[in-house]
Scaffold this motif. Sequence first.
Motif, PDB file in Angstrom:
ATOM      1  N   ASN A 277       0.833  -1.210   0.000  1.00 18.65           N
ATOM      2  CA  ASN A 277       0.000   0.000   0.000  1.00 18.65           C
ATOM      3  C   ASN A 277       0.865   1.257   0.000  1.00 18.65           C
ATOM      4  O   ASN A 277       0.574   2.228  -0.711  1.00 18.65           O
ATOM      5  N   MET A 278       1.927   1.251   0.808  1.00 20.34           N
ATOM      6  CA  MET A 278       2.823   2.398   0.870  1.00 20.34           C
ATOM      7  C   MET A 278       3.541   2.595  -0.461  1.00 20.34           C
ATOM      8  O   MET A 278       3.714   3.737  -0.927  1.00 20.34           O
TER       9      MET A 278
ATOM     10  N   PHE B  64       8.448   7.767   6.777  1.00 16.26           N
ATOM     11  CA  PHE B  64       8.673   8.202   8.157  1.00 16.26           C
ATOM     12  C   PHE B  64       7.528   9.052   8.683  1.00 16.26           C
ATOM     13  O   PHE B  64       7.253   9.035   9.887  1.00 16.26           O
ATOM     14  N   TRP B  65       6.837   9.776   7.802  1.00 18.13           N
ATOM     15  CA  TRP B  65       5.671  10.521   8.287  1.00 18.13           C
ATOM     16  C   TRP B  65       4.577   9.557   8.736  1.00 18.13           C
ATOM     17  O   TRP B  65       3.910   9.786   9.747  1.00 18.13           O
ATOM     18  N   GLY B  66       4.396   8.473   7.984  1.00 20.33           N
ATOM     19  CA  GLY B  66       3.439   7.457   8.407  1.00 20.33           C
ATOM     20  C   GLY B  66       3.828   6.855   9.750  1.00 20.33           C
ATOM     21  O   GLY B  66       2.967   6.585  10.597  1.00 20.33           O
TER      22      GLY B  66
ATOM     23  N   GLN C  76       1.482   7.286  13.106  1.00 26.26           N
ATOM     24  CA  GLN C  76       0.956   6.120  13.803  1.00 26.26           C
ATOM     25  C   GLN C  76       1.350   6.109  15.272  1.00 26.26           C
ATOM     26  O   GLN C  76       0.540   5.776  16.133  1.00 26.26           O
ATOM     27  N   ILE C  77       2.586   6.501  15.569  1.00 26.10           N
ATOM     28  CA  ILE C  77       3.016   6.524  16.968  1.00 26.10           C
ATOM     29  C   ILE C  77       2.221   7.568  17.748  1.00 26.10           C
ATOM     30  O   ILE C  77       1.780   7.315  18.876  1.00 26.10           O
ATOM     31  N   VAL C  78       2.021   8.738  17.147  1.00 23.43           N
ATOM     32  CA  VAL C  78       1.249   9.786  17.817  1.00 23.43           C
ATOM     33  C   VAL C  78      -0.197   9.340  18.006  1.00 23.43           C
ATOM     34  O   VAL C  78      -0.766   9.468  19.096  1.00 23.43           O
TER      35      VAL C  78
ATOM     36  N   VAL D  14      -2.932  18.491   9.481  1.00 22.74           N
ATOM     37  CA  VAL D  14      -2.494  19.815   9.035  1.00 22.74           C
ATOM     38  C   VAL D  14      -0.974  19.863   8.925  1.00 22.74           C
ATOM     39  O   VAL D  14      -0.422  20.411   7.959  1.00 22.74           O
ATOM     40  N   MET D  15      -0.279  19.271   9.899  1.00 23.38           N
ATOM     41  CA  MET D  15       1.177  19.304   9.911  1.00 23.38           C
ATOM     42  C   MET D  15       1.774  18.605   8.694  1.00 23.38           C
ATOM     43  O   MET D  15       2.859  18.953   8.240  1.00 23.38           O
ATOM     44  N   MET D  16       1.060  17.628   8.163  1.00 24.81           N
ATOM     45  CA  MET D  16       1.570  16.930   6.979  1.00 24.81           C
ATOM     46  C   MET D  16       1.705  17.876   5.794  1.00 24.81           C
ATOM     47  O   MET D  16       2.632  17.741   4.982  1.00 24.81           O
TER      48      MET D  16
END
Length: 263
Positions: free
Chosen positions: A45-46, A78-80, A84-86, A185-187
């Motif tokens: 998917n990624m 890395f954004w994913g 996910q961690i957040v 939004v940060m993305m």
Amino acid sequence: MSYHDAVWDVTEALANFHLAALLGWQDVAQRYRRSRIGAFWLTINMGVLIGALGLVFGTIFNSPMNEFLPFICVGLIFWGYYTQIVSEGCSGFISSSDTILQLDIPFFTYILRVWYRNTVILAHNLVIFPIVLLIFWKSIGFSALLAVPGFALVTLNMTWIALMLAILCTRYRDLIQIVQNIMQVMMYVTPIMWMPEHLPERASHAMLDYNPFFHLISVIRNPLLGQSVTATSWIACACLAVAGWSLTLLLLRKYRARIAYWL
């Protein structure tokens, strides 16, 4: 409750890291039980997402594909991971409420569990990056090794963020939706789908220098792309880790005894 109790919680969880690793691995295994491909479905998917967005935004910004696709590849992976961690950190205690109410386990163990399972998924997704490099016959030098201390700084920061959010979101459940909206939004204000040079010079100062996620991405992405990491990014990540952990330990000291009652 003393400050020592908060420090004990974290150090005890680290000393028994194998427990968090076991729980995290079981989460991944259970999620993809009966699937032959397993967690590599996320990799597929990624990969599709990177290819599609790379072609679309690379065309929009008229960027050379051999530069833009590796850039967006590392950024999206890395954004994913950060997202996910957040997101899972917000519900880190809530989702483990049954265990928390029955067993006396350090609370930070549940955060390490979130970190570990998402790091396993990250390792699967990172398979895409060398494939992208092979497509364009690009290579990486020894500077890529700087991604290792970069990842260590990222881990220090993402774990305190997840721990802080787990405490706050256990008390204030509506905060989960607010955090998810902030991450969306940060993305768009972080150079994930666009490159820093696409910004006008006046706008880049505000959107990059004061954006913590830009620095958290840069300390890993730049070495992997053969680019140097600015001293500002290293210092920003280090200072963020020190300040964040100091504040989070104070929060844990004050509310550790109340977490179980909030569940």
